[in-house]
Write a protein that holds these residues in place. Structure first.
Motif, short mmCIF file in Angstrom:
data_model
loop_
_atom_site.label_atom_id
_atom_site.label_comp_id
_atom_site.label_asym_id
_atom_site.label_seq_id
_atom_site.Cartn_x
_atom_site.Cartn_y
_atom_site.Cartn_z
N LEU A 195 -6.23 0.70 -9.86
CA LEU A 195 -5.86 0.77 -8.53
C LEU A 195 -4.68 1.49 -8.14
CD1 LEU A 195 -6.36 -2.97 -7.37
CD2 LEU A 195 -8.03 -1.10 -7.54
N ALA A 196 -3.66 1.50 -8.66
CA ALA A 196 -2.39 2.36 -8.52
C ALA A 196 -1.53 2.03 -9.63
CB ALA A 196 -1.68 1.98 -7.20
N GLN A 197 -0.99 3.41 -9.76
CA GLN A 197 0.23 3.35 -11.18
C GLN A 197 1.37 3.11 -10.52
OE1 GLN A 197 0.23 7.11 -13.21
NE2 GLN A 197 0.94 6.05 -15.21
N GLU A 213 2.60 1.68 -3.37
CA GLU A 213 1.49 2.09 -4.34
C GLU A 213 1.66 3.70 -4.28
OE1 GLU A 213 -2.15 0.21 -3.93
OE2 GLU A 213 -1.27 -1.73 -4.49
N GLN A 214 1.27 4.29 -2.95
CA GLN A 214 1.28 5.62 -2.67
C GLN A 214 2.49 6.28 -3.06
OE1 GLN A 214 0.61 5.64 1.60
NE2 GLN A 214 -1.54 5.46 1.24
N LYS A 265 0.80 -1.21 -0.10
CA LYS A 265 0.01 0.05 0.05
C LYS A 265 0.86 1.04 0.04
CE LYS A 265 -3.71 2.12 2.41
NZ LYS A 265 -5.07 2.13 3.51
N PRO A 324 -7.05 6.36 -10.40
CA PRO A 324 -7.43 5.03 -9.48
C PRO A 324 -9.06 5.26 -9.50
CG PRO A 324 -5.44 6.08 -8.38
CD PRO A 324 -5.77 7.10 -9.71
N SER A 350 4.47 5.32 -5.48
CA SER A 350 4.53 5.20 -6.84
C SER A 350 3.63 6.23 -7.70
CB SER A 350 4.35 3.87 -7.28
OG SER A 350 4.93 2.93 -7.03
N ALA A 351 2.58 6.45 -7.06
CA ALA A 351 1.62 7.51 -7.55
C ALA A 351 1.99 8.76 -7.58
CB ALA A 351 0.20 7.35 -6.92
N TRP A 370 0.36 -0.24 -14.44
CA TRP A 370 -0.78 -0.06 -13.42
C TRP A 370 -1.05 -1.43 -12.76
CZ3 TRP A 370 -4.08 4.11 -11.50
CH2 TRP A 370 -3.83 5.30 -12.39
N ARG A 371 -1.32 -1.21 -11.37
CA ARG A 371 -2.19 -2.49 -10.80
C ARG A 371 -3.46 -2.34 -11.03
NH1 ARG A 371 -1.24 -4.28 -4.56
NH2 ARG A 371 -2.51 -6.32 -4.77
N VAL A 401 -0.98 10.41 -11.84
CA VAL A 401 -2.12 9.56 -12.15
C VAL A 401 -2.68 9.97 -13.38
CG1 VAL A 401 -2.47 8.76 -9.81
CG2 VAL A 401 -3.58 10.76 -10.57
#
Length: 333
Positions: free
Chosen positions: A37-39, A7-8, A4, A25, A10-11, A51-52, A16
């Motif tokens: 969900l997340a880049q 992901e934060q 988590k 997202p 990475s974004a 992306w996920r 985004v």
């Protein structure tokens, strides 16, 4: 670092919102099947956004390589088709070092013209952590770096025997798995990528692990570029990090650079060189450990011990990977 937090971060690094679209997202792509969900990165060379996502039909997480572009741009559309074709050819390829391709979507076949996409490569999701997060604070220990790269090199060697180019020459396409090995998590080679590009990428990944710098063109802004000497030659990792063994430092440079003698051109050659360099470093570390314990080697370098030597290469690799897992445990889930 858990996924988590990864992901934060990475974004925050890549943003985004895509050029010409609104990839964010919660958005859905693939004719409504995949919810973003997340880049995790952008390969600007191909307009590939990594992306996920959540597969709404099969209720599982997947990795998406979204090829962003204008369908009216004939050249962009042609390049995207070539990337999708190469990804489709790799769908039957299986190796632990490469995420399995689950589906390939193109305009009119899973992708609508209103999505601002030229295609999508869908692969299984790879649990672990970003390669960039791993080297953000400090480089990886040389022996650990060599063992990490070996699994990736093995995947390249097998793919090349099948005539496949993997396209791992961008660090944000790679992830570190929970067992401490590197994996191509976002496949989708550039249209003009060659077998040689894969080999150079292995050297660049090794260089990155040893120095925290990326040595190939087109890398992300989040990673500093590798320095070059006034004569244009790549500065060896050992010049940036004196603790790097000369063998590994030379291996990285010889794999990346195209000119000069002693260059490494094939995946088989780099696999052999990695094994030799890793064994040499293991021996060095053993001597240092014995010296710290007050045990002196013989004149020929022999170290006497009551333990039987590990002759099996696979077992030696497992022992070395044990150190890797300890490194990864703090940053991966």
């Amino acid at each position: 670092m858990d996924e988590k937090r990864s992901e934060q971060s990475s974004a925050a690094r890549v943003g985004v919102r895509a050029r010409g679209g609104s990839l964010a997202p919660g958005s859905v792509v693939g004719d409504g099947r995949y919810r973003l969900l997340a880049q995790f990165g952008i390969d600007e060379r191909a307009g590939a956004h990594l992306w996920r996502a959540r597969d709404g039909q099969l209720r599982r997480d997947v990795a998406l390589t979204l090829l962003v572009g204008d369908p009216a741009d004939a050249e962009s559309a042609r390049m995207a088709r070539r990337t999708l074709e190469r990804a489709a050819h790799a769908a039957k390829f299986t190796h632990d070092g490469v995420a399995r391709v689950l589906d390939v979507l193109s305009l009119g076949s899973g992708v609508t013209s209103s999505e601002g996409l030229l295609g999508v490569v869908v692969t299984e999701w790879t649990k672990g952590t970003d390669l960039i997060d791993l080297v953000a604070e400090h480089p990886v220990a040389p022996l650990t770096a060599a063992r990490m790269v070996q699994k990736l090199a093995e995947a390249v060697e097998r793919a090349h025997h099948s005539g496949l180019v993997l396209g791992l020459d961008h660090p944000q396409r790679l992830r570190l798995t929970t067992d401490g090995t590197l994996r191509l998590a976002f496949p989708g080679p550039l249209p003009d990528a060659t077998l040689r590009d894969d080999v150079k990428a292995i050297g660049a990944v090794l260089y990155l692990l040893l120095t925290g710098r990326w040595a190939l063109p087109g890398g992300p802004a989040a990673i500093p570029a590798a320095p070059h000497a006034p004569n244009g030659r790549l500065v060896p990792p050992r010049s940036l990090q004196p603790a790097v063994p000369a063998e590994l430092s030379s291996l990285a440079v010889r794999t990346i650079e195209d000119g000069g003698h002693g260059g490494i051109r094939t995946s088989a050659a780099i696999l052999r060189a990695l094994e030799m360099a890793a064994e040499a470093e293991e021996h060095t570390q053993l001597i240092k450990a014995q010296a710290a314990a007050g045990i002196k080697p013989e004149d020929d370098g022999t170290v006497w011990t009551t333990k039987k030597p590990v002759k099996d290469k696979a077992k030696r690799r497992k022992l070395a990977l044990g150190v890797t897992v300890l490194v990864v445990a703090a940053v991966a889930i």
